[in-house]
Write an enzyme that holds these catalytic residues in place. Sequence first.
Site, short mmCIF file in Angstrom:
data_model
loop_
_atom_site.label_atom_id
_atom_site.label_comp_id
_atom_site.label_asym_id
_atom_site.label_seq_id
_atom_site.Cartn_x
_atom_site.Cartn_y
_atom_site.Cartn_z
CB SER A 134 90.39 -15.25 36.94
OG SER A 134 90.20 -16.05 38.09
CG ASP A 153 88.22 -17.95 35.51
OD1 ASP A 153 88.64 -17.19 34.63
OD2 ASP A 153 88.89 -18.27 36.51
#
Length: 293
Positions: free
Chosen positions: A38, A151
């Site tokens: 992320s 993610d």
Amino acid sequence: MDITLALGGGGAKGNSHIGVIRRLEKEGYKIRSVAGTSFGGLVAILYASGLTPNEIEEFFTSTDQGSLYARDSNDGPSLLGLSGVRKLLDTILGEKTFHDLKIPCAVTAVDTKTGNEIVISEGFLRDGVLATIALPGIFPPHRLNGWELMDGGVLNPVPVSVARILSPDLPIVAVVLNDPLDIPVRTYSIPVPSMLPKQISDRIHRLQYAQAFDIFMRAVDLSSRALAHYRLEADAPDIIVRPNVHHLNLLDKVAVKDVALLGEIAVEAILPELKKVTSWTSRVNKKIFGSKR
């Protein structure tokens, strides 16, 4: 004193990674490799490409945070788009690949089709960033090599296991941005583009849809906290750094310098322990006995 980093995700909280890296360098630690997911993946790639913490901070500070999440025809189903992010990445990363990095680096994502964790350590850097920051439902998945990527924090909130692959013999410093299990769950506001008038924005936040989003995000928050906790227990980094960023939400507009400072403060707290685990005797013991002694 050589170390490797595992940088967790956390949206706006991720600016604290800048301060963590800056303070570690100031204390004389040499970061030989870095893994991230992320926002941590974005910082990992920028740092591995040769940017200093000060340069990364300046880059984020000069970025118009409100313009990053516009939508265009390249965006799939999601609340927000990544048009502004893509333009930014084209500017700073261009056609650079993982082969161009100064130190080994890998970022993680998850293939929505198979549920498998995907470790990205080759190809274009911008693809790695767009895959690892694709928060499910909020940002569009990134299509790459037949995968539909989101993610990496969905499966591995702090990629200690990946950092260990990059540098098996080095102490691992894990930077954790997930809230601890004992902190109360906050409320969440639905992300609204900053260009909308406040009257419309306030009306959106009062809708039942927005209330449902709040409940959903609280559940996601709780599960990600638990996952991070159990993964850290299993993967056993040598040091855990926890910047005090628990008051920040994923997409908050922040003063980058202030959040980075929280990272520096967090490193200050763990320096005595870090000096122990990076000492010559500790590393020899770990190599012989397979654990910290």
